[in-house]
Design a protein around this motif. Structure first.
Motif: not given
Length: 282
Positions: A136-146, A154-159, A193-194, A252-254
């Motif tokens: 899964a491609l997940v943007r932002g914080p990884i919440r509630h993952a197994p 991979l890298y960070d994106e600008t908001r 992501t936000t 902050p970057s995402s």
């Protein structure tokens, strides 16, 4: 002699370092050293010159190298032949990053011979739990993952900020990150992501409008229910007459991660992750 011996030798020859080769193979350095030593014992010759600062190959090692490469290349071709109808299922919730997605998929398909199937999901981590996707491609914080899930950064994106054309911010040239909490914030609770989690406790937005997917989020912003914050790729890829994108200073970057369950799809998924990381490199 086993394949792990040959792969270990090739990694050391390619990296010129036991440390870097161990990182590539995801094993400890002592384990890698033992594996190469076992191969040398089986062959009855030293393959690796350990006397210099940078690890090199001995004469027998240089002679053995092309044969080892041919063995692994032939094996990989055989694996590709029987796996040509297999596909890695890549889950995403909205707008795959470009040009990363195109590079990663084309690189993987060219090198491995298998394909990538794109699966759009509103709840990516639930799809991963249910094995509806392989990664899964997940943007932002990884919440509630197994609990067993692993993430590859991979890298960070600008908001950027997004508002309705009828919003008072539409005539602004930019918005500062510290101003965001003073506006009602439209949040995609499943794949956004936000959200309130992006701010220190007590400093988040006073009013939050929750939505369940990207389309609901976008139309809620267009209807001026509040403002949104999204990775910059949305500004380049979304054409919506009712919204305006604003540069967001001080934000902050995402992060962007690939999340997967270890052991699932084995070598095939490992090869996709390698292609994905290579595609993300500058």
């Amino acid at each position: 002699m086993e394949l792990r011996h040959i792969r270990a030798f090739l990694a050391v020859a390619r990296r010129g370092s036991f440390t870097r080769a161990a990182e590539e193979l995801l094993i400890t350095q002592p384990a890698l050293s033992r594996t190469v030593a076992q191969l040398e014992e089986v062959l009855g010759v030293e393959l690796v010159d350990r006397s210099a600062r940078r690890i090199g190959l001995t004469g027998p090692g240089q002679e053995f190298l092309p044969h080892a490469e041919q063995i692994i290349a032939a094996l990989d071709r055989g694996i590709a032949a029987v796996r040509k109808d297999l596909a890695v299922r890549l889950g995403f919730s909205w707008l795959l990053p470009d040009p990363w997605a195109q590079r990663a998929m084309s690189g993987f398909e060219a090198d491995v011979g298998s394909s990538v199937t794109l699966v759009r999901c509103d709840d990516l981590l639930q799809a991963l739990r249910e094995r509806a996707v392989d990664v899964a491609l997940v943007r932002g914080p990884i919440r509630h993952a197994p609990k067993t899930a692993r993430a590859v950064h991979l890298y960070d994106e600008t908001r950027v900020a997004v508002c309705s054309e009828s919003n008072a911010l539409a005539h602004r040239e930019r918005l500062n990150w510290t101003e965001v909490p003073s506006w009602p914030l439209v949040v995609n609770t499943r794949s956004g992501t936000t959200g309130p989690w992006s701010f220190p406790p007590g400093e988040g937005p006073e009013q939050v409008i929750e939505t369940g997917n990207f389309d609901e989020w976008l139309e809620s912003v267009a209807a001026n229910r509040g403002i949104g914050v999204v990775p910059e790729v949305a500004r380049r890829r979304i054409s919506h007459r009712a919204v305006r994108f604003l540069p967001l200073t001080g934000a902050p970057s995402s992060p962007v991660h690939l999340v997967h369950l270890p052991g699932h799809r084995g070598h095939l998924l490992d090869r996709f992750l390698e292609a994905a990381v290579a595609a993300a490199a500058p």
